[in-house]
Design a protein around this motif. Structure first.
Motif, mmCIF file in Angstrom:
data_model
loop_
_atom_site.group_PDB
_atom_site.id
_atom_site.type_symbol
_atom_site.label_atom_id
_atom_site.label_comp_id
_atom_site.label_asym_id
_atom_site.label_seq_id
_atom_site.Cartn_x
_atom_site.Cartn_y
_atom_site.Cartn_z
ATOM 1 N N TYR A 79 51.497 40.297 31.353
ATOM 2 C CA TYR A 79 51.137 39.713 30.064
ATOM 3 C C TYR A 79 50.015 40.465 29.358
ATOM 4 O O TYR A 79 49.649 40.117 28.239
ATOM 5 C CB TYR A 79 50.710 38.253 30.255
ATOM 6 N N SER A 80 49.441 41.465 30.004
ATOM 7 C CA SER A 80 48.350 42.205 29.364
ATOM 8 C C SER A 80 48.434 43.681 29.737
ATOM 9 O O SER A 80 48.697 44.026 30.896
ATOM 10 C CB SER A 80 46.997 41.633 29.801
ATOM 11 N N ASP A 81 48.179 44.523 28.731
ATOM 12 C CA ASP A 81 48.189 45.972 28.957
ATOM 13 C C ASP A 81 46.784 46.527 29.162
ATOM 14 O O ASP A 81 46.617 47.733 29.354
ATOM 15 C CB ASP A 81 48.841 46.685 27.754
ATOM 16 N N GLN A 82 45.788 45.657 29.097
ATOM 17 C CA GLN A 82 44.405 46.118 29.224
ATOM 18 C C GLN A 82 43.934 45.962 30.681
ATOM 19 O O GLN A 82 43.842 44.841 31.191
ATOM 20 C CB GLN A 82 43.490 45.324 28.295
ATOM 21 N N PRO A 83 43.634 47.065 31.348
ATOM 22 C CA PRO A 83 43.216 47.010 32.760
ATOM 23 C C PRO A 83 41.958 46.173 32.985
ATOM 24 O O PRO A 83 41.820 45.524 34.026
ATOM 25 C CB PRO A 83 42.951 48.482 33.105
ATOM 26 N N GLU A 84 41.050 46.189 31.986
ATOM 27 C CA GLU A 84 39.807 45.428 32.150
ATOM 28 C C GLU A 84 40.082 43.928 32.250
ATOM 29 O O GLU A 84 39.494 43.216 33.075
ATOM 30 C CB GLU A 84 38.851 45.696 30.978
ATOM 31 N N ILE A 85 40.983 43.451 31.406
ATOM 32 C CA ILE A 85 41.318 42.022 31.416
ATOM 33 C C ILE A 85 42.029 41.655 32.716
ATOM 34 O O ILE A 85 41.761 40.610 33.325
ATOM 35 C CB ILE A 85 42.196 41.668 30.193
ATOM 36 N N VAL A 86 42.932 42.534 33.149
ATOM 37 C CA VAL A 86 43.656 42.291 34.405
ATOM 38 C C VAL A 86 42.673 42.203 35.572
ATOM 39 O O VAL A 86 42.745 41.296 36.414
ATOM 40 C CB VAL A 86 44.690 43.408 34.658
ATOM 41 N N ALA A 87 41.739 43.155 35.613
ATOM 42 C CA ALA A 87 40.748 43.173 36.696
ATOM 43 C C ALA A 87 39.879 41.922 36.661
ATOM 44 O O ALA A 87 39.563 41.332 37.704
ATOM 45 C CB ALA A 87 39.879 44.424 36.583
ATOM 46 N N LEU A 88 39.500 41.495 35.436
ATOM 47 C CA LEU A 88 38.659 40.304 35.293
ATOM 48 C C LEU A 88 39.389 39.055 35.790
ATOM 49 O O LEU A 88 38.807 38.215 36.492
ATOM 50 C CB LEU A 88 38.248 40.132 33.829
ATOM 51 N N ILE A 89 40.668 38.949 35.431
ATOM 52 C CA ILE A 89 41.459 37.790 35.878
ATOM 53 C C ILE A 89 41.581 37.772 37.398
ATOM 54 O O ILE A 89 41.429 36.726 38.044
ATOM 55 C CB ILE A 89 42.858 37.820 35.219
ATOM 56 N N VAL A 90 41.837 38.941 37.980
ATOM 57 C CA VAL A 90 41.967 39.037 39.441
ATOM 58 C C VAL A 90 40.662 38.633 40.125
ATOM 59 O O VAL A 90 40.653 37.897 41.122
ATOM 60 C CB VAL A 90 42.377 40.465 39.859
ATOM 61 N N ILE A 91 39.538 39.100 39.572
ATOM 62 C CA ILE A 91 38.225 38.775 40.159
ATOM 63 C C ILE A 91 37.953 37.276 40.080
ATOM 64 O O ILE A 91 37.481 36.656 41.049
ATOM 65 C CB ILE A 91 37.108 39.572 39.441
ATOM 66 N N ILE A 92 38.257 36.675 38.918
ATOM 67 C CA ILE A 92 38.003 35.236 38.741
ATOM 68 C C ILE A 92 38.851 34.410 39.709
ATOM 69 O O ILE A 92 38.344 33.507 40.392
ATOM 70 C CB ILE A 92 38.286 34.819 37.282
ATOM 71 N N ILE A 93 40.148 34.725 39.778
ATOM 72 C CA ILE A 93 41.044 33.986 40.680
ATOM 73 C C ILE A 93 40.617 34.169 42.132
ATOM 74 O O ILE A 93 40.601 33.218 42.930
ATOM 75 C CB ILE A 93 42.507 34.441 40.486
ATOM 76 N N SER A 94 40.232 35.392 42.495
ATOM 77 C CA SER A 94 39.800 35.668 43.870
ATOM 78 C C SER A 94 38.532 34.892 44.210
ATOM 79 O O SER A 94 38.392 34.360 45.316
ATOM 80 C CB SER A 94 39.551 37.167 44.049
ATOM 81 N N ALA A 95 37.606 34.841 43.243
ATOM 82 C CA ALA A 95 36.354 34.111 43.469
ATOM 83 C C ALA A 95 36.624 32.622 43.672
ATOM 84 O O ALA A 95 36.030 31.978 44.548
ATOM 85 C CB ALA A 95 35.409 34.326 42.294
ATOM 86 N N ILE A 96 37.537 32.077 42.863
ATOM 87 C CA ILE A 96 37.882 30.654 43.001
ATOM 88 C C ILE A 96 38.487 30.384 44.371
ATOM 89 O O ILE A 96 38.112 29.425 45.065
ATOM 90 C CB ILE A 96 38.859 30.231 41.880
ATOM 91 N N LEU A 129 38.085 32.137 47.045
ATOM 92 C CA LEU A 129 37.074 32.362 48.076
ATOM 93 C C LEU A 129 36.176 31.138 48.239
ATOM 94 O O LEU A 129 35.868 30.722 49.366
ATOM 95 C CB LEU A 129 36.231 33.589 47.718
ATOM 96 N N VAL A 130 35.768 30.546 47.115
ATOM 97 C CA VAL A 130 34.916 29.352 47.166
ATOM 98 C C VAL A 130 35.658 28.188 47.815
ATOM 99 O O VAL A 130 35.110 27.465 48.659
ATOM 100 C CB VAL A 130 34.443 28.971 45.745
ATOM 101 N N ILE A 131 36.923 28.017 47.420
ATOM 102 C CA ILE A 131 37.727 26.935 48.001
ATOM 103 C C ILE A 131 37.911 27.148 49.503
ATOM 104 O O ILE A 131 37.761 26.215 50.308
ATOM 105 C CB ILE A 131 39.098 26.849 47.299
ATOM 106 N N SER A 132 38.206 28.384 49.890
ATOM 107 C CA SER A 132 38.406 28.696 51.310
ATOM 108 C C SER A 132 37.144 28.427 52.114
ATOM 109 O O SER A 132 37.188 27.839 53.204
ATOM 110 C CB SER A 132 38.814 30.167 51.469
ATOM 111 N N TYR A 133 36.015 28.859 51.558
ATOM 112 C CA TYR A 133 34.741 28.669 52.261
ATOM 113 C C TYR A 133 34.423 27.182 52.419
ATOM 114 O O TYR A 133 33.990 26.739 53.488
ATOM 115 C CB TYR A 133 33.624 29.369 51.492
ATOM 116 N N SER A 134 34.651 26.414 51.360
ATOM 117 C CA SER A 134 34.360 24.973 51.412
ATOM 118 C C SER A 134 35.223 24.278 52.456
ATOM 119 O O SER A 134 34.736 23.441 53.227
ATOM 120 C CB SER A 134 34.595 24.341 50.037
#
Length: 226
Positions: free
Chosen positions: A52-69, A71-76
Motif C-alpha cells: 500500500y505504500s511505495d515509500q520505504p520510510e513509511i514502511v519501515a516506520l509501520i514495521v517498527i511500530i507494529i514490532s514495538a506493540i 514486543l510490549v504485549i509479549s513482555y507483559s
C-alpha cells in the motif's frame, strides 16, 4: 562451563521442570513463541505495508511500530506468567517446609501419648504431668503453624513473617527437651540440657528458633542408634 550455564538458563524446558508447569504455562517457552510471532508479524507487516505504500520510510516506520506493540504485549504476557510461576514455586516450597514443621510436634505428641497409654509405664505423677504438658505445648505449636498455612498473604509474598523479640534461650531449650523426651526415650536416646540458666537473651523470633533447633534435635534422635 559458562556457556553451558547460559544455555541452561535459556532452555525453556528446564524452566518448565523447575517450576513444575506445563509447556504452555512456562514463561520461557511463551517468550520463545512470542518472539517467533513477533518475527512473523514483522515480515507480514513489511509485505502488507509495501503493498500500500511505495515509500520505504513509511514502511519501515509501520514495521517498527507494529514490532514495538508486539514486543510490549509479549513482555507483559511473559512477565505475568513468570510471576505466577514463581508464586506457584514459592507456595510449593512453603507447604513443604510447613509440612515438615507440622510433623515435629505431631511426632512429639504421638510418642508422649503412646508412653502414657503404655500399660507397662511406671512413671510418677510428675512425669505424667510433664508429658501431658509437652503434648499441650506441641498442640499449641501446631495451631500456630496451621495459622501460618492459612495466612495466604505470607505465601504470596514468598516469605514468612517473623516477630523477633528478646528471647531466653534456656527456656527455649527446656521446652525442646521436654517435648522431645518421649520421642528420645522411644528411640533409646537420652536427652540432657547442659547449659547455664543465666544464658543471655538474644533478639530473635522464639517460635522460629524453637522450630529450627527442634528439627535439628529430632533428626539427631532419628539417626542415632540407641
Amino acid at each position: 562451563m559458562e556457556g553451558k550455564n547460559i544455555c541452561s538458563k535459556l532452555n525453556p524446558f528446564r524452566e518448565c521442570i523447575e517450576y513444575n508447569l506445563g509447556l504452555w504455562e512456562c514463561p520461557g517457552f511463551l517468550f520463545l513463541i512470542m518472539g517467533l510471532a513477533n518475527i512473523v508479524a514483522m515480515v507480514a507487516t513489511y509485505f502488507v505495508a509495501n503493498r500500500y505504500s511505495d515509500q520505504p520510510e513509511i514502511v519501515a516506520l509501520i514495521v517498527i511500530i507494529i514490532s514495538a506493540i508486539f514486543l510490549v504485549i509479549s513482555y507483559s504476557i511473559t512477565q505475568g506468567f513468570d510471576k505466577l510461576a514463581q508464586a506457584n514455586k514459592m507456595k510449593t516450597e512453603f507447604v513443604s517446609v510447613a509440612s515438615h514443621q507440622l510433623r515435629t510436634p505431631l511426632s512429639s505428641m504421638r510418642w508422649a501419648l503412646n508412653l502414657l497409654l503404655d500399660e507397662h509405664f511406671q512413671g510418677s505423677e510428675q512425669e505424667k504431668t510433664s508429658y501431658l504438658e509437652s503434648v499441650q505445648e506441641s498442640a499449641e505449636r501446631m495451631i500456630k503453624l496451621v495459622n501460618d498455612l492459612l495466612d495466604v498473604s505470607r505465601i504470596e509474598m514468598g516469605r514468612m513473617i517473623f516477630a523477633p523479640r528478646q528471647t531466653n534461650l534456656y527456656i527455649i531449650a527446656q521446652k525442646i527437651i521436654g517435648s522431645l523426651t518421649p520421642y528420645a526415650k522411644a528411640n533409646n536416646v537420652a536427652l540432657t540440657l547442659d547449659a547455664p540458666e543465666t544464658l543471655p537473651n538474644v533478639f530473635t523470633d522464639p517460635d522460629r528458633i524453637l522450630l529450627v533447633v527442634q528439627n535439628l534435635i529430632e533428626n539427631a534422635i532419628k539417626y542415632t542408634k540407641g
